[in-house]
Design an enzyme around this catalytic site. Structure first.
Site, mmCIF file in Angstrom:
data_model
loop_
_atom_site.group_PDB
_atom_site.id
_atom_site.type_symbol
_atom_site.label_atom_id
_atom_site.label_comp_id
_atom_site.label_asym_id
_atom_site.label_seq_id
_atom_site.Cartn_x
_atom_site.Cartn_y
_atom_site.Cartn_z
ATOM 1 N N ASP A 180 -2.856 -7.648 -1.589
ATOM 2 C CA ASP A 180 -3.597 -6.745 -0.707
ATOM 3 C C ASP A 180 -5.067 -7.166 -0.578
ATOM 4 O O ASP A 180 -5.789 -6.658 0.261
ATOM 5 C CB ASP A 180 -3.479 -5.312 -1.238
ATOM 6 N N ARG A 189 -10.203 -11.624 2.089
ATOM 7 C CA ARG A 189 -11.060 -12.685 1.555
ATOM 8 C C ARG A 189 -10.352 -14.041 1.598
ATOM 9 O O ARG A 189 -10.997 -15.078 1.708
ATOM 10 C CB ARG A 189 -11.512 -12.316 0.133
ATOM 11 N N LYS A 246 0.840 -1.201 0.000
ATOM 12 C CA LYS A 246 0.000 0.000 0.000
ATOM 13 C C LYS A 246 0.872 1.247 0.000
ATOM 14 O O LYS A 246 2.013 1.197 0.467
ATOM 15 C CB LYS A 246 -0.847 0.027 1.285
HETATM 16 N N1 BES Z 1 -8.103 -3.801 4.543
HETATM 17 C C1 BES Z 1 -8.234 -3.414 3.189
HETATM 18 C C2 BES Z 1 -9.519 -2.648 2.915
HETATM 19 C C3 BES Z 1 -9.611 -1.282 3.541
HETATM 20 C C4 BES Z 1 -8.987 -0.199 2.953
HETATM 21 C C5 BES Z 1 -10.345 -1.097 4.684
HETATM 22 C C6 BES Z 1 -9.109 1.062 3.530
HETATM 23 C C7 BES Z 1 -10.467 0.160 5.243
HETATM 24 C C8 BES Z 1 -9.846 1.240 4.689
HETATM 25 C C9 BES Z 1 -8.235 -4.658 2.291
HETATM 26 O O1 BES Z 1 -7.415 -5.682 2.719
HETATM 27 C C10 BES Z 1 -7.721 -4.209 0.964
HETATM 28 O O2 BES Z 1 -6.606 -3.827 0.884
HETATM 29 N N2 BES Z 1 -8.570 -4.290 -0.046
HETATM 30 C C11 BES Z 1 -8.207 -3.881 -1.362
HETATM 31 C C12 BES Z 1 -8.782 -4.887 -2.332
HETATM 32 C C13 BES Z 1 -8.282 -4.717 -3.741
HETATM 33 C C14 BES Z 1 -6.811 -5.042 -3.810
HETATM 34 C C15 BES Z 1 -9.084 -5.621 -4.644
HETATM 35 C C16 BES Z 1 -8.801 -2.487 -1.595
HETATM 36 O O3 BES Z 1 -9.915 -2.222 -1.140
HETATM 37 O O4 BES Z 1 -8.122 -1.674 -2.215
HETATM 38 ZN ZN ZN Z 2 -7.087 -5.832 4.696
HETATM 39 MN MN MN Z 3 -5.431 -5.483 2.095
#
Ligand code: BES
Ligand code: ZN
Ligand code: MN
Length: 507
Positions: A351, A355, A281
């Site tokens: 990331d 899931r 990230k």
């Molecule tokens: N934990 C994050 C989602 C998240 C982001 C929660 C910001 C709260 C605030 C999750 O693990 C994630 O990174 N999801 C990605 C998925 C994508 C790579 C398909 C996302 O939402 O960008």
């Molecule tokens: Zn996450």
């Molecule tokens: Mn993530």
């Protein structure tokens, strides 16, 4: 924990107290207040302050303090605006309760008398919740604190008296006791979620969960990395591989119904820190990814309260706990992982780890416990924040009746949820050329493709998935409320407790 009681007007001790008076714009005053001579004197004094001035304070959420002499005794009055009485609803009452509590704390009053300002019986619970939940502070790590370890005991020397006409004191006292247990569950969840990632990792989260075993009917089991591997939960193993903190699966079992009463299964995502892994990230606001364990923390808070309320149910909670880190041992984009249920997943973004771990926890929980229904909580997708903002959680599932019941509970507890559709087209977006499915579905409909992924591991069991990415903590202060102070909110804890209490026989 704060001490709350109920008394009738004639029992108020007028020395050294603050009296909280809610005033509505339509001047509706409950008859029990008018009948009491001392309170009536107070009302007369308030009314003598001039209507133009009072009109401002009557607006919803406004407040003002007054010093008044009553039979030569100086007392303080806190006037709180409750707005138009027809607009008063349970969430407004909860917010007003929170404001009262915060104001009295600021004024340093430890003996507070609150005149009940509504006649609707269902408003009593949110009033109590507001009074308690707003007092939450996370200061275990402030320099002044003597301990820099997790402090889960709450103390407050505050005494709050709710003044009512006495006709419902029995029910009101029972409600107070119940709300205290529920709010203690919320506080436990908030404390865990707020704790920094150098203190809470899968192992310390598991240790905290183990402490729940001291509650009657609860047992706790921790699956270690070697067991997780042996059982074939390779989604959890893969995500945890990059970290020196080994993954754990926390299983909390609550048994307080007969053995052939199938359990309800709760699953919560606990990524104790989500860097994104190899698909790392950006560093901006990455610190907030300590909250990526919030789903698991909510489930633990629920279990604590279920146990203390001794609900007549069987409930199993499964919390996959991992840290998602980039390193030489991390899982990578391109990996293909065979999951607990035998399906294979093509990893295209490390990331999208939530899931991966939920999938194994769901499939394992369903196989092992044959639950009546499954509910999961996860800070799963940033897309959910884009779709619904920071005050509303997404809910997706495969059973309309279950979702409907959860929606009703959400209205009661003021935890706002909105259903997103799981139409079959979304399943096409996660098809893979090389495996059963892939772990990302492209830029569009991200919250739903994540749920479509999960549904591959649930099959036909009634299931509801909460995406709490926006609501698990008060992001940029956008969802702060009197009863949801800065940081983790414990979102969903009260909602599920309400659901379990009202629908225990429906599945
Ligand atoms: N934990 C994050 C989602 C998240 C982001 C929660 C910001 C709260 C605030 C999750 O693990 C994630 O990174 N999801 C990605 C998925 C994508 C790579 C398909 C996302 O939402 O960008
Ligand atoms: Zn996450
Ligand atoms: Mn993530």
């Amino acid at each position: 924990m704060v001490n709350i009681t109920v008394t009738t007007p004639d029992k108020i001790d007028l020395s050294d107290v603050i009296i909280v008076v809610g005033i509505s714009e339509d001047g509706d005053i409950l008859s029990y207040i008018e009948k009491d001579s001392r309170l009536n004197q107070i009302l007369k004094k308030i009314n003598s302050f001039g209507q133009t001035h009072l009109n401002n304070i009557k607006k919803y959420g406004k407040s003002m303090t007054l010093g008044v002499n009553l039979d030569d005794t100086p007392i303080t009055i806190l006037l709180v605006g409750i707005g138009e009485s027809r607009k008063l609803n349970s969430d407004r009452v909860r917010h007003i309760g929170g404001l009262v509590s915060l104001k009295c704390k600021e004024l340093n009053f430890s003996k507070i008398n609150v005149l009940k300002f509504f006649s609707e019986p269902s408003f009593f619970e949110p009033l109590i919740e507001g009074l308690i939940l707003s007092q939450y502070e996370f200061n275990n790590f402030k320099e002044k604190s003597s301990k820099d370890e997790l402090d889960l005991s709450f103390f407050d020397n505050c005494n709050i008296n709710i003044i009512t006409d006495g006709s419902e004191h029995g029910a009101e006292l029972a409600q107070i006791n119940k709300s205290k247990v529920i709010c203690d569950g919320v506080f436990y969840s908030r404390n865990l979620a707020n704790s920094p990632p150098n203190h809470i990792n899968p192992d310390t989260l598991a240790s905290s969960a183990k402490s729940l075993a001291s509650i009657k009917n609860i047992s706790v089991q921790i699956l270690e990395q070697s067991q997780i591997k042996e059982m074939g939960m390779n989604g959890i193993i893969s995500v945890g591989k990059g970290s020196e903190n080994e993954p754990k699966v926390i299983i909390v079992n609550y048994n307080n119904s007969n053995a052939n009463d199938k359990p309800i299964l709760l699953v919560g995502k606990a990524v104790t820190f989500d860097t994104g892994g190899i698909s790392i990230k950006p560093s901006d606001r990455m610190d907030e990814m300590k909250f990526d364990k919030s789903g698991g923390c909510t489930v633990l808070g629920i279990m604590k309260a279920i146990g203390n309320l001794a609900l007549p149910l069987n409930v199993v909670a499964i919390i996959p706990a991992v840290e998602n880190m980039p390193s030489g041992s991390s899982y990578r984009p391109g990996d293909i992982v065979r999951m607990y249920n035998g399906k294979t997943v093509e990893v295209l973004n490390t990331d999208a780890e939530g899931r991966m771990i939920l999938a194994d926890a769901l499939a394992y929980g369903i196989t092992k416990y044959s639950p009546k229904c499954v509910i999961d909580f996860a800070t799963l997708t940033g897309a959910c924040i884009i779709a619904l903002g920071t005050n509303v959680a997404g809910i997706i599932g495969n059973n309309d009746k279950l979702i409907q019941q959860l929606k009703v509970s959400g209205i009661t507890t003021g935890e706002k949820i909105w259903q997103l559709p799981l139409y079959e087209e979304f399943f096409d977006l996660i098809k893979s050329n090389v495996a059963s499915i892939k772990n990302i579905g492209g830029r569009t409909g991200g919250t739903i493709t994540a749920a479509a992924f999960l549904s591959n591991f649930v099959e036909n069991v009634p299931w509801a998935h909460f995406d709490i990415a926006g609501t698990a903590w008060t992001q940029d202060g956008t969802s702060e409320k009197s009863y949801n102070p800065k940081g983790a909110t414990g979102f969903g804890t009260r909602l599920i407790l309400n659901f379990l209490e009202n629908n225990r026989d429906s599945f």
